[in-house]
Write an enzyme that holds these catalytic residues in place. Sequence first.
Site, short mmCIF file in Angstrom:
data_model
loop_
_atom_site.label_atom_id
_atom_site.label_comp_id
_atom_site.label_asym_id
_atom_site.label_seq_id
_atom_site.Cartn_x
_atom_site.Cartn_y
_atom_site.Cartn_z
N ARG A 81 0.84 -1.20 0.00
CA ARG A 81 0.00 0.00 0.00
C ARG A 81 0.87 1.25 0.00
O ARG A 81 2.05 1.22 0.37
CB ARG A 81 -0.90 0.00 1.23
CG ARG A 81 -1.80 -1.22 1.37
CD ARG A 81 -2.57 -1.18 2.68
NE ARG A 81 -3.47 -2.32 2.83
CZ ARG A 81 -3.16 -3.46 3.44
NH1 ARG A 81 -1.94 -3.62 3.96
NH2 ARG A 81 -4.05 -4.44 3.55
N LYS A 100 -1.52 -2.71 8.06
CA LYS A 100 -2.66 -2.26 8.85
C LYS A 100 -2.66 -2.93 10.21
O LYS A 100 -2.32 -4.10 10.35
CB LYS A 100 -3.97 -2.59 8.12
CG LYS A 100 -4.24 -1.71 6.90
CD LYS A 100 -5.62 -1.99 6.33
CE LYS A 100 -5.97 -1.03 5.21
NZ LYS A 100 -7.32 -1.29 4.66
N HIS A 138 -3.21 2.38 -5.88
CA HIS A 138 -3.89 1.15 -5.47
C HIS A 138 -4.16 0.27 -6.68
O HIS A 138 -4.27 -0.96 -6.56
CB HIS A 138 -5.20 1.48 -4.75
CG HIS A 138 -5.55 0.50 -3.67
ND1 HIS A 138 -4.80 0.34 -2.52
CD2 HIS A 138 -6.56 -0.40 -3.58
CE1 HIS A 138 -5.34 -0.60 -1.77
NE2 HIS A 138 -6.40 -1.08 -2.39
N ARG A 152 -1.40 -2.10 -7.10
CA ARG A 152 -1.57 -3.21 -6.15
C ARG A 152 -2.55 -4.23 -6.73
O ARG A 152 -2.29 -5.44 -6.69
CB ARG A 152 -2.07 -2.65 -4.83
CG ARG A 152 -2.38 -3.67 -3.74
CD ARG A 152 -2.69 -2.90 -2.46
NE ARG A 152 -3.38 -3.68 -1.44
CZ ARG A 152 -2.78 -4.43 -0.53
NH1 ARG A 152 -1.47 -4.54 -0.52
NH2 ARG A 152 -3.49 -5.08 0.39
N HIS A 158 -3.84 -9.24 3.45
CA HIS A 158 -5.28 -9.27 3.70
C HIS A 158 -5.57 -10.14 4.92
O HIS A 158 -5.05 -11.25 5.04
CB HIS A 158 -6.04 -9.84 2.50
CG HIS A 158 -6.12 -8.91 1.34
ND1 HIS A 158 -6.36 -9.33 0.06
CD2 HIS A 158 -6.01 -7.55 1.27
CE1 HIS A 158 -6.39 -8.28 -0.74
NE2 HIS A 158 -6.18 -7.20 -0.03
N TYR A 163 -9.82 -10.91 -6.82
CA TYR A 163 -8.89 -10.93 -7.94
C TYR A 163 -9.10 -12.14 -8.84
O TYR A 163 -8.78 -12.10 -10.02
CB TYR A 163 -7.46 -10.86 -7.44
CG TYR A 163 -7.20 -9.58 -6.67
CD1 TYR A 163 -7.14 -8.36 -7.33
CD2 TYR A 163 -7.07 -9.59 -5.29
CE1 TYR A 163 -6.95 -7.19 -6.64
CE2 TYR A 163 -6.86 -8.41 -4.59
CZ TYR A 163 -6.81 -7.22 -5.27
OH TYR A 163 -6.63 -6.05 -4.58
#
Length: 326
Positions: free
Chosen positions: A178, A202, A272, A275, A298, A307
């Site tokens: 990110r 995150k 993004h 990504r 994730h 995806y």
Amino acid sequence: MASAGTALTKPILAPVGTSSAGQDRHPWSAVVARYGDHLALERGCSEHTVRAYLGDVGELLDFLAARGRTDLAEVGLAELRRWLAAQQDDGAAAATLARRAGAVRGFFAWAKDNRIVPVDIAGGLRSPKVGRALPRTITRNDARELLDAAAAAAAEAEGPRGARDVAILEVLYGSGIRVSELCGLDIGDIDAATGTVRVLGKGGKERVVPLGVPALRAVDAWLAQRPQWARPASGHAIFLGVRGGRIDPAVVRRVVHTALRAVPQAPDVGPHGLRHAMATHLLEGGADLRSVQEILGHASLATTQIYTHISDERLRAVYRQAHPRA
């Protein structure tokens, strides 16, 4: 970073109908301040996430205050539903309603745990289901053209900017990290011997991500020129702005958008989108979903599964275009 409970709650402290300098204060300002600290310090949320959560909670509290509510313990689920319904009537999108409902559920769960309210009334707050749109992405050829054009521009440019921008593009596409993760990279986070980069993602979760040879070479080329911009305040940050400070996410976004303009057929997807492209191209190349989940950081495999839908849609598009009986 400033205390989330002080700096981030200023926009929602004044009750509806008062000026920012008014004597009356929002009846729940102290509670919101504590919740902001909880998000930032205990849950490790980014400043952007804290602002978003407190903004959504603040809109609800302003709605309640305007209707004379001064005690959170007296608020009922029906009032929360009326708040969501009012936003829906004003044209709020389903995704916006879902996000705000989630923020309010988190707030009341925390309030119950901290004995601010006796019951978590928001647990039953539901919002419209949001259809998951496939993110726009670029093709393999688009990515190759993008990086080749950036390298050619850097070769003709004077100063470190071109080398830095190429390294940014190569790392974003090569690793799928990110923007915030890229901006937080320090020089010691890249291990050229193993071809990996250590990323703080995150929630403060650390992961190690593979980084290809082109990206490693681009980073080396930039680091050779980094001293031209480095200042005492630069610290160990890999990527710097022109004044020597750690690079800002807005600058990274500008670099990507500018570079994409060199590929006319490519959608302007932003950082993004690189990504998304990296994940899609990995799966198209035969990578398994679990590995891609680990690379992207994730928390849920369901997030990564989108995806596979992109790849499936491309297969269907090729079939419809090529098969005589499609």
